[in-house]
Design a protein around this motif. Structure first.
Motif, PDB file in Angstrom:
ATOM      1  N   SER A   1      -7.054  -0.931  -8.610  1.00 23.95           N
ATOM      2  CA  SER A   1      -5.613  -0.875  -8.394  1.00 23.95           C
ATOM      3  C   SER A   1      -4.995  -2.264  -8.500  1.00 23.95           C
ATOM      4  CB  SER A   1      -5.324  -0.295  -7.013  1.00 23.95           C
ATOM      5  OG  SER A   1      -5.764  -1.198  -6.005  1.00 23.95           O
TER       6      SER A   1
ATOM      7  N   SER B   1      -3.203  -3.578  -6.237  1.00 26.96           N
ATOM      8  CA  SER B   1      -3.403  -4.197  -4.925  1.00 26.96           C
ATOM      9  C   SER B   1      -4.763  -4.884  -4.849  1.00 26.96           C
ATOM     10  CB  SER B   1      -3.299  -3.141  -3.819  1.00 26.96           C
ATOM     11  OG  SER B   1      -1.996  -2.584  -3.779  1.00 26.96           O
TER      12      SER B   1
ATOM     13  N   LEU C   1       3.015  -0.753  -9.884  1.00 27.50           N
ATOM     14  CA  LEU C   1       1.714  -0.358  -9.358  1.00 27.50           C
ATOM     15  C   LEU C   1       0.939   0.464 -10.368  1.00 27.50           C
ATOM     16  CD1 LEU C   1       2.492   0.490  -5.623  1.00 27.50           C
ATOM     17  CD2 LEU C   1       1.650  -1.641  -6.615  1.00 27.50           C
TER      18      LEU C   1
ATOM     19  N   ALA D   1       7.495   3.703  -6.484  1.00 24.79           N
ATOM     20  CA  ALA D   1       6.650   2.953  -5.548  1.00 24.79           C
ATOM     21  C   ALA D   1       7.301   1.639  -5.148  1.00 24.79           C
ATOM     22  CB  ALA D   1       5.290   2.693  -6.185  1.00 24.79           C
ATOM     23  N   ASP D   2       7.085   1.238  -3.906  1.00 28.19           N
ATOM     24  CA  ASP D   2       7.572  -0.037  -3.398  1.00 28.19           C
ATOM     25  C   ASP D   2       6.496  -1.087  -3.678  1.00 28.19           C
ATOM     26  OD1 ASP D   2       8.408  -2.236  -1.922  1.00 28.19           O
ATOM     27  OD2 ASP D   2       9.258  -1.010  -0.322  1.00 28.19           O
TER      28      ASP D   2
ATOM     29  N   SER E   1       6.104  -4.143  -1.011  1.00 28.04           N
ATOM     30  CA  SER E   1       5.542  -3.726   0.265  1.00 28.04           C
ATOM     31  C   SER E   1       4.063  -3.399   0.142  1.00 28.04           C
ATOM     32  CB  SER E   1       6.310  -2.514   0.798  1.00 28.04           C
ATOM     33  OG  SER E   1       5.774  -2.079   2.021  1.00 28.04           O
ATOM     34  N   ASN E   2       3.693  -2.690  -0.930  1.00 26.76           N
ATOM     35  CA  ASN E   2       2.292  -2.314  -1.140  1.00 26.76           C
ATOM     36  C   ASN E   2       1.400  -3.536  -1.325  1.00 26.76           C
ATOM     37  OD1 ASN E   2       1.464   0.774  -1.662  1.00 26.76           O
ATOM     38  ND2 ASN E   2       3.627   0.519  -2.138  1.00 26.76           N
TER      39      ASN E   2
ATOM     40  N   GLU F   1       1.110  -5.563   1.967  1.00 22.15           N
ATOM     41  CA  GLU F   1       0.242  -4.909   2.939  1.00 22.15           C
ATOM     42  C   GLU F   1      -1.226  -5.119   2.586  1.00 22.15           C
ATOM     43  OE1 GLU F   1      -1.371  -2.686   6.024  1.00 22.15           O
ATOM     44  OE2 GLU F   1       0.630  -3.560   5.778  1.00 22.15           O
ATOM     45  N   ALA F   2      -1.539  -5.037   1.296  1.00 19.17           N
ATOM     46  CA  ALA F   2      -2.932  -5.224   0.867  1.00 19.17           C
ATOM     47  C   ALA F   2      -3.417  -6.638   1.169  1.00 19.17           C
ATOM     48  CB  ALA F   2      -3.055  -4.923  -0.624  1.00 19.17           C
TER      49      ALA F   2
END
Length: 376
Positions: free
Chosen positions: A301, A303, A322, A329-330, A333-334, A337-338
């Motif tokens: 991915s 991320s 993404l 998809a944000d 933010s994704n 967070e990762a």
């Protein structure tokens, strides 16, 4: 009581990120998220300030989840809408001035031409056929165009040597100034100086050299093991030595004998070995877009690619999307967070995030105008 509070903070971080024993470097998840945010330049879907994608990216900026926005061709409808978007990004309620980035080389790689009522810029190969004085005028106009639309970062110039005329992403597209390192460095320097007059950050690309490849890294890994030459480092070294390397973009290039696997991913030593140790570069290192299939596919991915890029030594990760299918998809933010979770689990050292965030802050302080928030 103090022991209870400390245990609760560590346990909370561990709940999201892994075993308690691994969470010692993440007592403050919010602070870690802010460090990660400084290292992310994200893309979005939308062409107007009212579009959900734009609203998400603006919110991510103002919450400190990202540090910059990449404007692509898919974001450009008309000049008025573009101006409104970049103006709002520039005046966001952010801790510091965000990067407002575009990929505007000229030739086949430009977003801002007749489509928005502006003059188009010739390709690098065409410009290199003219005098340096002519190039200065052309790139001066380009930089003024970007400044008028509130951009403060241009993902160029290309300093790859044109070593393979059949190269699908450099040679065929006429993106290189030529096959001679001196010529490339000379015209690249002109590009950079004209942008600096407008306080626009430039980004040398694609380290350690994409010019000899036969594969487009948008489609897969470009393995240059048998075609790459150390001569391809010369334009980078020349511009670094002249103090003209604001930031350097690393390409998704593999060379098993020189730096190992894909240069933007952990296990490779293009950044720490070649760029930092050999060329002694101390500035900001950025990745090429991590949405490219060279690093993002069914098994990996965006991320995960971002985490691996930071392990490899990148200071800034660029992620335009993404995946190809999910436009809602944000991204910011994704990715935040990762990275935050990886730091809280000690997969990435918080000290590395701090070093990178400091480099980013230093670059912004050097070239970008003081940030002025807009009350909306």
């Amino acid at each position: 009581m103090r022991k209870f509070i400390r245990f609760t903070a560590v346990a909370a971080c561990s709940f999201f990120s892994g075993p308690i024993v691994m969470a010692a470097d993440c007592p403050d998840r919010q602070a870690t998220s802010q460090l990660a945010g400084a290292m992310i330049v994200a893309g979005f879907f939308g062409t107007k300030t009212s579009d959900p994608g734009f609203q998400r990216i603006l919110s991510d900026l103002e919450r400190g989840l990202i540090g910059g926005v990449l404007i692509l061709g898919r974001n450009i409808g008309n000049r008025q809408d573009l101006d409104q978007m970049t103006r709002q990004i520039s005046a966001c309620k952010c801790r510091s001035t965000p990067f407002v980035a575009v990929d505007e080389e000229g030739g086949t790689i430009q977003r801002l031409g007749r489509n928005v009522g502006l003059e188009e810029t010739p390709s690098a190969s065409k410009i290199a056929q003219e005098s340096v004085a002519s190039a200065r005028k052309t790139y001066g106009s380009l930089a003024q165009k970007l400044s008028s639309l509130h951009f403060n970062m241009n993902l160029g110039p290309v300093v790859d040597l044109d070593r393979n005329p059949n190269n699908p992403v450099i040679g065929r597209l006429h993106r290189s100034f030529g096959s001679d390192a001196t010529t490339v460095a000379t015209y690249a320097a002109t590009f950079i100086w004209e942008h600096r007059k407008q306080r626009i950050i430039t980004v040398l690309k694609h380290f350690p050299g994409h010019g000899s490849s036969s594969v487009d890294s948008h489609d897969g890994v470009a393995d240059v093991t048998h075609s790459w030459s150390s001569d391809e480092l010369k334009p980078f070294k020349r511009l670094i030595d002249l103090g003209l390397a604001d930031a350097i973009m690393v390409g998704h290039l593999a060379n098993t004998t020189k730096w190992g696997g894909v240069a933007t991913q952990s296990g490779a030593h293009a950044i720490d070995g070649l760029l930092r140790a050999e060329l002694r570069y101390e500035g900001v290192v950025m990745t090429d877009d991590l949405a490219m299939r060279a690093v993002t596919n069914n098994r990996n991915s965006a991320s995960a690619a971002a985490i691996e890029a930071i392990k490899a030594g990148a200071d800034v990760v660029i992620v335009s999307r993404l995946n190809d299918d999910d436009q809602a998809a944000d991204v910011g933010s994704n990715i935040n967070e990762a990275i935050t979770s990886a730091a809280c689990s000690n997969e990435i050292g918080v000290a590395a995030l701090k070093r990178s965030a400091k480099r980013v802050d230093r670059l912004k302080a050097l070239w970008l105008r003081p940030h002025r928030r807009e009350n909306r």
